[in-house]
Design a protein around this motif. Structure first.
Motif, short mmCIF file in Angstrom:
data_model
loop_
_atom_site.label_atom_id
_atom_site.label_comp_id
_atom_site.label_asym_id
_atom_site.label_seq_id
_atom_site.Cartn_x
_atom_site.Cartn_y
_atom_site.Cartn_z
N GLN A 41 -20.65 -31.50 9.87
CA GLN A 41 -20.71 -30.72 8.64
C GLN A 41 -21.79 -31.21 7.70
OE1 GLN A 41 -19.45 -27.99 7.31
NE2 GLN A 41 -18.40 -27.46 9.19
N SER A 42 -22.08 -32.51 7.74
CA SER A 42 -23.11 -33.05 6.84
C SER A 42 -24.44 -33.26 7.56
CB SER A 42 -22.63 -34.39 6.26
OG SER A 42 -22.39 -35.34 7.29
N ALA A 43 -24.55 -32.78 8.79
CA ALA A 43 -25.79 -32.96 9.55
C ALA A 43 -26.94 -32.17 8.92
CB ALA A 43 -25.59 -32.54 11.00
N ARG A 44 -28.05 -32.83 8.71
CA ARG A 44 -29.25 -32.19 8.18
C ARG A 44 -30.45 -32.77 8.91
NH1 ARG A 44 -25.39 -30.15 6.30
NH2 ARG A 44 -25.06 -29.29 4.20
N PHE A 45 -31.56 -32.06 8.89
CA PHE A 45 -32.77 -32.60 9.50
C PHE A 45 -33.13 -33.94 8.87
CE2 PHE A 45 -33.78 -27.97 10.35
CZ PHE A 45 -33.52 -28.06 11.71
N GLU A 46 -32.86 -34.08 7.56
CA GLU A 46 -33.20 -35.31 6.86
C GLU A 46 -32.34 -36.49 7.31
OE1 GLU A 46 -34.43 -31.77 4.71
OE2 GLU A 46 -32.45 -32.44 5.42
N THR A 47 -31.15 -36.22 7.84
CA THR A 47 -30.26 -37.30 8.25
C THR A 47 -30.38 -37.62 9.75
OG1 THR A 47 -28.41 -35.76 8.64
CG2 THR A 47 -28.59 -36.74 6.44
N TYR A 48 -31.20 -36.86 10.46
CA TYR A 48 -31.46 -37.17 11.86
C TYR A 48 -32.47 -38.32 11.90
CZ TYR A 48 -32.88 -36.50 16.76
OH TYR A 48 -33.15 -36.69 18.08
N VAL A 49 -32.15 -39.36 12.64
CA VAL A 49 -33.03 -40.53 12.70
C VAL A 49 -33.72 -40.57 14.06
CG1 VAL A 49 -33.17 -43.03 12.50
CG2 VAL A 49 -31.45 -41.77 11.17
#
Length: 364
Positions: A45-53
């Motif tokens: 639910q909180s997945a975003r491109f910015e949080t992909y490492v």
């Protein structure tokens, strides 16, 4: 012999409430709920491109973020068919130019689901105009609504994301390929993912070639993105804890609010009586799943049901504490070499991650 949830319990003078039991649940899920729940699962639910490492040693991961971010930006504005709903006597819309879909091809745990969920979140459209589900959930939706009603329900959407696209069942592959053809004609953008087998990672575009061949006429609508890397679920982490004793599992189940406690063979039998589309509802509200007497699954049908349960537990971040055999011994060598091996490897990866999460229940 596994301890019975009804008789086992903590040794304190005031007994904790008995744990729940998956075997005692028989949920009913109406068709409209299946549609409403076509959103990224709680884990994402909180997945975003910015949080992909991205892994710095795998340039394809950063490239996938760039391409998908740009793709999301093309999905704003009017529906590709001209509107969210098809009007009577309206002129048939022109076919969209360029690929209207992306296909993510990679190994286990490289973050494909995170990226699909990020695409869903980044697409500038109301949640009611975006759908996200696994291949299994999509086939279950067709079974519940019927083919024509499913086409009508999804045709007004901007985007349909299909995680874990399966190519091991010819009938289901043809069904979903036909459905996707109808949706592409209606202007729906598509995104899909599938796993490459660990032993096939050196063979280049193994999965994407299979995918494009199976969907045949739809291939022109997909851009294939290769995502390389190690399984992030186990990257830099300690090995999963070995199985615990029946006594440890039972004690933890009684001490953990909203935990379930079931004998593994009994649970496998119960799963045969519940449709896989209801496994999400089966696990609703659980904070932990405790299993005694884990043993190898006896046959392919049982194994496939267990795969679906593992997916739903992983989606909902429910830790799994177990006694008996470790999860990497659930499936026979023959199963791990057969046509459904990709599903079994995914289940092992996910159950191992959930077993690691469950270690705190014993240490508490």
């Amino acid at each position: 012999m596994s301890s019975s949830p009804a008789t086992a319990g903590p040794s304190s003078p005031i007994a904790d409430p008995a744990p729940l039991s998956l075997c005692a649940r028989a949920p009913h899920v109406p068709a409209d709920r299946l549609v409403a729940e076509m959103v990224p699962p709680p884990r994402f639910q909180s997945a975003r491109f910015e949080t992909y490492v991205p892994d710095a040693s795998q340039p394809s991961q950063a490239e996938a973020v760039r391409v998908l971010s740009a793709f999301a930006g093309t999905l704003g504005g009017a529906h590709a068919s001209g509107s969210g709903k098809r009007r009577w006597f309206a002129k048939k819309p022109a076919a969209p130019t360029g690929p209207r879909g992306v296909y993510l091809d990679g190994g286990y745990g490289v973050g494909k689901t995170h990226l699909l969920a990020s695409l869903w979140h980044a697409t500038p459209a109301d949640p009611s105009l975006k759908a996200f589900g696994t291949f299994v959930e999509l086939t279950n939706l067709v079974g519940a609504l019927g083919f024509q009603q499913t086409v009508q329900t999804l045709s007004g959407h901007r985007l349909l994301c299909i995680d874990e696209f399966e190519l091991d069942d010819p009938g289901d592959t043809v069904l979903v390929s036909t459905l996707l053809g109808k949706l592409v004609d209606a202007g729906v953008a598509l995104a899909a993912s599938s796993n490459t087998l660990p032993g096939k990672l050196g063979e280049g575009r193994f999965a994407s070639a299979d995918f494009l061949r199976e969907i045949q006429g739809l291939s022109a609508h997909f851009r294939s993105l290769r995502i390389d890397g190690e399984d992030y679920r186990h990257r830099g982490l300690p090995e999963a804890p070995p199985p615990y004793s029946d006594e440890q599992v039972t004690k933890a189940a009684y001490a953990t609010p909203q935990a379930s406690l079931d004998d593994f063979p009994h649970l496998l039998d119960h799963l045969s009586k519940v449709h896989p589309s209801r496994y999400g509802a089966l696990t609703e509200g659980l904070k932990a799943v405790c299993l005694t007497g884990v043993e190898p699954v006896p046959d392919q049908s049982t194994a496939l049901r267990l795969v679906v349960l593992a997916d739903r537990l992983y989606d909902r971040e429910v830790p799994v504490l177990a006694s008996g055999l470790p999860f990497d011994r659930l499936f026979s060598e023959e199963m791990l070499k057969g046509g459904y091996r990709k599903k079994y490897f995914r289940a092992i990866s996910r159950l191992t991650a959930l077993a690691r999460d469950a270690k705190r229940l014993v240490d508490a």
